[in-house]
Structure formats: structure tokens, C-alpha cells
Scaffold this motif. Structure first.
Motif, PDB file in Angstrom:
ATOM      1  N   ALA A 155       0.849  -1.195   0.000  1.00  0.00           N
ATOM      2  CA  ALA A 155       0.000   0.000   0.000  1.00  0.00           C
ATOM      3  C   ALA A 155       0.880   1.239   0.000  1.00  0.00           C
ATOM      4  CB  ALA A 155      -0.923  -0.004   1.220  1.00  0.00           C
ATOM      5  N   GLY A 156       0.238   2.362  -0.209  1.00  0.00           N
ATOM      6  CA  GLY A 156       0.944   3.630  -0.161  1.00  0.00           C
ATOM      7  C   GLY A 156       1.777   3.876  -1.397  1.00  0.00           C
ATOM      8  N   LEU A 157       2.924   4.466  -1.173  1.00  0.00           N
ATOM      9  CA  LEU A 157       3.782   4.855  -2.291  1.00  0.00           C
ATOM     10  C   LEU A 157       4.238   3.672  -3.124  1.00  0.00           C
ATOM     11  CD1 LEU A 157       5.881   7.547  -0.400  1.00  0.00           C
ATOM     12  CD2 LEU A 157       4.176   7.962  -2.181  1.00  0.00           C
ATOM     13  N   GLN A 158       4.270   2.482  -2.541  1.00  0.00           N
ATOM     14  CA  GLN A 158       4.712   1.287  -3.259  1.00  0.00           C
ATOM     15  C   GLN A 158       3.590   0.604  -4.037  1.00  0.00           C
ATOM     16  OE1 GLN A 158       7.998   1.054  -3.165  1.00  0.00           O
ATOM     17  NE2 GLN A 158       7.859   2.754  -1.745  1.00  0.00           N
ATOM     18  N   TYR A 159       2.349   1.034  -3.814  1.00  0.00           N
ATOM     19  CA  TYR A 159       1.204   0.381  -4.448  1.00  0.00           C
ATOM     20  C   TYR A 159       1.213   0.639  -5.947  1.00  0.00           C
ATOM     21  CZ  TYR A 159      -3.637  -1.005  -5.319  1.00  0.00           C
ATOM     22  OH  TYR A 159      -4.770  -1.614  -5.794  1.00  0.00           O
ATOM     23  N   ALA A 160       1.131  -0.437  -6.724  1.00  0.00           N
ATOM     24  CA  ALA A 160       1.202  -0.348  -8.186  1.00  0.00           C
ATOM     25  C   ALA A 160      -0.034  -1.013  -8.796  1.00  0.00           C
ATOM     26  CB  ALA A 160       2.473  -1.001  -8.692  1.00  0.00           C
ATOM     27  N   PRO A 161      -1.126  -0.261  -8.953  1.00  0.00           N
ATOM     28  CA  PRO A 161      -2.342  -0.867  -9.489  1.00  0.00           C
ATOM     29  C   PRO A 161      -2.172  -1.448 -10.884  1.00  0.00           C
ATOM     30  CG  PRO A 161      -2.570   1.520  -9.335  1.00  0.00           C
ATOM     31  CD  PRO A 161      -1.304   1.159  -8.647  1.00  0.00           C
ATOM     32  N   ALA A 162      -1.302  -0.886 -11.701  1.00  0.00           N
ATOM     33  CA  ALA A 162      -1.079  -1.435 -13.047  1.00  0.00           C
ATOM     34  C   ALA A 162      -0.525  -2.850 -12.949  1.00  0.00           C
ATOM     35  CB  ALA A 162      -0.133  -0.541 -13.842  1.00  0.00           C
ATOM     36  N   ALA A 163       0.353  -3.099 -11.994  1.00  0.00           N
ATOM     37  CA  ALA A 163       0.923  -4.436 -11.819  1.00  0.00           C
ATOM     38  C   ALA A 163      -0.138  -5.431 -11.354  1.00  0.00           C
ATOM     39  CB  ALA A 163       2.080  -4.395 -10.821  1.00  0.00           C
ATOM     40  N   VAL A 164      -1.042  -4.985 -10.494  1.00  0.00           N
ATOM     41  CA  VAL A 164      -2.118  -5.862 -10.031  1.00  0.00           C
ATOM     42  C   VAL A 164      -3.048  -6.201 -11.192  1.00  0.00           C
ATOM     43  CG1 VAL A 164      -4.033  -6.143  -8.417  1.00  0.00           C
ATOM     44  CG2 VAL A 164      -1.972  -4.919  -7.690  1.00  0.00           C
ATOM     45  N   LEU A 165      -3.400  -5.202 -11.986  1.00  0.00           N
ATOM     46  CA  LEU A 165      -4.252  -5.450 -13.154  1.00  0.00           C
ATOM     47  C   LEU A 165      -3.585  -6.441 -14.105  1.00  0.00           C
ATOM     48  CD1 LEU A 165      -5.526  -1.824 -13.731  1.00  0.00           C
ATOM     49  CD2 LEU A 165      -6.981  -3.804 -13.249  1.00  0.00           C
ATOM     50  N   GLU A 166      -2.301  -6.254 -14.325  1.00  0.00           N
ATOM     51  CA  GLU A 166      -1.563  -7.164 -15.210  1.00  0.00           C
ATOM     52  C   GLU A 166      -1.594  -8.588 -14.649  1.00  0.00           C
ATOM     53  OE1 GLU A 166       3.002  -7.924 -16.709  1.00  0.00           O
ATOM     54  OE2 GLU A 166       2.397  -5.871 -16.220  1.00  0.00           O
ATOM     55  N   GLU A 167      -1.371  -8.727 -13.354  1.00  0.00           N
ATOM     56  CA  GLU A 167      -1.376 -10.052 -12.746  1.00  0.00           C
ATOM     57  C   GLU A 167      -2.758 -10.710 -12.843  1.00  0.00           C
ATOM     58  OE1 GLU A 167      -0.250 -12.102  -8.517  1.00  0.00           O
ATOM     59  OE2 GLU A 167       0.910 -10.394  -9.199  1.00  0.00           O
ATOM     60  N   LEU A 168      -3.802  -9.890 -12.813  1.00  0.00           N
ATOM     61  CA  LEU A 168      -5.166 -10.407 -12.948  1.00  0.00           C
ATOM     62  C   LEU A 168      -5.541 -10.706 -14.403  1.00  0.00           C
ATOM     63  CD1 LEU A 168      -7.035  -8.059 -10.452  1.00  0.00           C
ATOM     64  CD2 LEU A 168      -6.603 -10.502 -10.165  1.00  0.00           C
ATOM     65  N   GLY A 169      -4.675 -10.335 -15.337  1.00  0.00           N
ATOM     66  CA  GLY A 169      -4.965 -10.560 -16.743  1.00  0.00           C
ATOM     67  C   GLY A 169      -5.914  -9.530 -17.329  1.00  0.00           C
TER      68      GLY A 169
END
Length: 150
Positions: free
Chosen positions: A10-24
Motif C-alpha cells: 500500500a501507499g507509495l509502493q502500491y502499483a495498481p497497473a501491476a495488479v491489473l496485469e497479474e489479474l490478466g
């Protein structure tokens, strides 16, 4: 593949693009007329407006990711849609702005604009987070809270 390790960050390290990519979930960048982003479940894609700053895009991706995680669909019901939008904003803000990061920035930032820039979020999402922490005495919080629905 599990997304749990990325969601914990969470916070400054949170990367929503990476999560979306991991979810396909594909991220499609295109010109949008009336919004910065949208979840298109039928295409398993998040559509993001071109021309956004990296901070704006990060916030849009975090917001749309919350729609993905909640399995939101365009239900056509205005009240339900407003609730979905508020929830997506609140959950995105919680992940984008960790309390530890907020507390550190609160030590020295003199205004909302500076704090948002340091936290790599939009002023609007910082306000959402501050309103989520209502009554906690954070600086820069406008009295009465935000009236923005989406």
C-alpha cells in the motif's frame, strides 16, 4: 496466480497497473471525452484516457481496479452506480495513501497540493482518504468533507 502479495503493498509502493496485469486485465489507453477511465468487463480491460499525468493514471487505475475486484457492472441504476463509485474511490484511496506515508508527509507539507504531489495521488483522492479518516485531525482536510459522488 495469486494477487495477494501485490494487494498487501500500500501507499507509495502500491502499483495498481501491476495488479491489473497479474489479474490478466488489459490496460487500453485511448482518447476519452467525458472521463479519465472506465472498467469494461465484457472486454476484461480498463480503459484510460490518454494525456493523463503518471499520478492521474495511477489514481485512475487504482479506482478502476476496485471496480474489477468488486465485480462491478454498469447496472443502469443511478444510486447503485454512485455507491459503486464512492466505494471504488474510498478503497483506492486507502491503498494509495498509507497512514504511515500520510503521517510522514503531514509533518512538513503545508497544503493539500504539496501533500498530494508527495504522495503521488491527485488532490481529490487525497481528500477522499482524509474524509475516510474523518475526525482524526489530519491537516488540509476541508470542513464538511467532499460532496463529490464519483
Amino acid at each position: 496466480m495469486s494477487v495477494t502479495p501485490l494487494l498487501i503493498t500500500a501507499g507509495l509502493q502500491y502499483a495498481p497497473a501491476a495488479v491489473l496485469e497479474e489479474l490478466g486485465i488489459a490496460i487500453v489507453r485511448t482518447w476519452l471525452r467525458d472521463t479519465w477511465g472506465a472498467w469494461a468487463p465484457e472486454r476484461r480491460a480498463v480503459v484510460v484516457a490518454t494525456g493523463l499525468s503518471s499520478t492521474q493514471e495511477r489514481c485512475v487505475l487504482a479506482h478502476e481496479l476496485e471496480h474489477v475486484l468488486a465485480h462491478d457492472l454498469d447496472c443502469g441504476n443511478r444510486i447503485a452506480t454512485m455507491r459503486q463509485e464512492r466505494r471504488a474511490d474510498r478503497e483506492a484511496a486507502r491503498k494509495l495513501v498509507a497512514i504511515s506515508d500520510l503521517a510522514e508527509v503531514a509533518q512538513w507539507a503545508s497544503d493539500l497540493h504539496t501533500a498530494a504531489a508527495e504522495l503521488h495521488v491527485t488532490e481529490r483522492l487525497l481528500e477522499v482518504r482524509l474524509n475516510d479518516l474523518r475526525g482524526e485531525g489530519w491537516p488540509w482536510r476541508r470542513q464538511g468533507g467532499s460532496k463529490i459522488a464519483g
